[in-house]
Design a protein around this motif. Structure first.
Motif, PDB file in Angstrom:
ATOM      1  N   GLU A  49      -0.709  -5.084  11.350  1.00 17.85           N
ATOM      2  CA  GLU A  49      -1.276  -3.851  10.808  1.00 17.85           C
ATOM      3  C   GLU A  49      -0.157  -2.920  10.377  1.00 17.85           C
ATOM      4  OE1 GLU A  49      -4.181  -0.108  12.156  1.00 17.85           O
ATOM      5  OE2 GLU A  49      -3.879  -1.829  13.492  1.00 17.85           O
ATOM      6  N   ILE A  50      -0.317  -2.275   9.219  1.00 17.00           N
ATOM      7  CA  ILE A  50       0.614  -1.241   8.782  1.00 17.00           C
ATOM      8  C   ILE A  50       0.320   0.012   9.598  1.00 17.00           C
ATOM      9  CG2 ILE A  50       1.504   0.110   6.856  1.00 17.00           C
ATOM     10  CD1 ILE A  50       1.967  -2.853   6.489  1.00 17.00           C
ATOM     11  N   LEU A  51       1.290   0.442  10.413  1.00 20.27           N
ATOM     12  CA  LEU A  51       1.082   1.572  11.314  1.00 20.27           C
ATOM     13  C   LEU A  51       1.557   2.890  10.742  1.00 20.27           C
ATOM     14  CD1 LEU A  51       2.223  -0.084  14.670  1.00 20.27           C
ATOM     15  CD2 LEU A  51      -0.102   0.131  13.770  1.00 20.27           C
ATOM     16  N   ALA A  52       2.610   2.882   9.954  1.00 16.54           N
ATOM     17  CA  ALA A  52       3.162   4.129   9.426  1.00 16.54           C
ATOM     18  C   ALA A  52       4.009   3.835   8.207  1.00 16.54           C
ATOM     19  CB  ALA A  52       3.993   4.843  10.489  1.00 16.54           C
ATOM     20  N   VAL A  53       4.068   4.823   7.310  1.00  9.88           N
ATOM     21  CA  VAL A  53       4.939   4.773   6.139  1.00  9.88           C
ATOM     22  C   VAL A  53       5.602   6.143   6.043  1.00  9.88           C
ATOM     23  CG1 VAL A  53       5.105   4.406   3.650  1.00  9.88           C
ATOM     24  CG2 VAL A  53       3.406   3.133   4.988  1.00  9.88           C
ATOM     25  N   ASP A  54       6.917   6.213   6.266  1.00  9.20           N
ATOM     26  CA  ASP A  54       7.625   7.490   6.353  1.00  9.20           C
ATOM     27  C   ASP A  54       8.797   7.523   5.388  1.00  9.20           C
ATOM     28  OD1 ASP A  54       6.064   8.560   8.548  1.00  9.20           O
ATOM     29  OD2 ASP A  54       7.098   7.108   9.823  1.00  9.20           O
ATOM     30  N   GLU A  55       8.839   8.564   4.583  1.00  2.70           N
ATOM     31  CA  GLU A  55       9.955   8.750   3.657  1.00  2.70           C
ATOM     32  C   GLU A  55      11.032   9.585   4.321  1.00  2.70           C
ATOM     33  OE1 GLU A  55      10.784  10.035  -0.992  1.00  2.70           O
ATOM     34  OE2 GLU A  55       8.906  10.615  -0.016  1.00  2.70           O
TER      35      GLU A  55
END
Length: 286
Positions: free
Chosen positions: A113-119
């Motif tokens: 599962e994709i849990l987070a996407v942070d720039e």
């Protein structure tokens, strides 16, 4: 987080995929041939033998047609992982918890599962961290909870190495692993990893601007984990690792570990000639 070049990474948070896997005896033999070195005894590879820790990373190969690979050799983005517009993608680190174990030949199931996407912004410019969670369960009741940190960033015009952190002195154990092109090729083959920085020297130098072939982060993590278990014994309960400097195939690898007062082992891999750390890790034992 704002959309990145018309792709909003938030749209991928919560995306799930499930896969079936197995580390067959033949695949285990390929992995043993990639990880072997003078200080490491060859493990049992017959069906039903205990699977060495972290070898599950070879149990779920992505059978992507050649036409669906990107220029770098990775599967093209946009399926499970978000298609962010950065030309370099790397596995930066991870955290794992273990319960029970797996066997060679055992049927495995993985839910991701994709849990987070942070720039974020680093020394070389903008980057995006994608945190992926995995639950791997074996048919015999063992399981692993794992999180992987995947970083996306642009390829620089020239290679600027990160600050070098010296390998600590006074370690409880140190081993040296010979590194060469054959080892990198074998590990790429055993894990079905076509990322060209590990075997295509002209590509690594001319396109991704590295000075030499890059040693796989997961291979370093596996080698230093196995060295720690040889010296300390015990059963892995938790493990975490992160890359702090690329390791290149023009130097051998050192595996170093020190046991702390809490019983955990502080570990690192290092470049044998240069004496700096490449991957840092911590292993907690049951």
């Amino acid at each position: 987080m704002e959309a990145i070049a018309n792709v909003d990474g938030r749209d991928w948070i919560g995306r799930v995929e499930t896969r079936e896997g197995c580390l067959t005896p033949n695949l285990a033999g390929m992995l043993a041939g990639a990880l072997g070195h003078p200080a490491a005894p060859v493990p049992a590879l017959a069906p039903g033998a205990p699977m060495p820790t972290l070898w599950h990373w070879a149990a779920f190969p992505e059978f992507v047609p050649l036409g669906e690979l990107g220029t770098d050799g990775h599967p093209r983005l946009g399926g499970f992982l978000p298609p962010l517009p950065y030309s370099r993608r790397m596995w930066a680190g991870g955290r794992l918890r273990f319960e029970g174990g797996f066997a060679i030949g055992e049927a495995l199931r993985k839910r991701s599962e994709i849990l987070a996407v942070d720039e974020k912004r680093g020394a070389t410019g903008p980057m995006v961290f994608v945190r992926v969670g995995h639950r791997i369960e074996g048919a015999h009741g063992g399981w692993i909870d794992e999180e992987q940190d995947i970083v996306y960033l642009d390829i620089p015009e020239r290679f600027t190495p990160p600050k070098k952190i010296p390998v600590p002195g006074g370690a409880d154990f140190t081993e040296t692993v010979p590194v060469n092109e054959a080892r990198l090729f074998r590990y790429s083959a055993a894990t079905y990893n076509a990322h060209r920085i590990h075997y295509d020297l002209p590509y690594a130098r001319e396109i991704e601007k590295y000075p030499a072939l890059v040693v796989h982060g997961p291979m370093q993590a596996t080698l230093v984990m196995e060295a720690a278990l040889r010296h300390a014994g015990g059963t892995p309960r938790a493990f975490r690792f992160r890359g702090v400097h690329p390791m290149f195939a023009d130097e051998d690898m050192t595996l170093t570990g020190t046991r702390g007062e809490d019983g955990a082992l502080e570990l690192c891999t290092g470049a044998a000639g240069s004496g700096h750390q490449c991957l840092q890790a911590r292993l907690e034992l049951a």
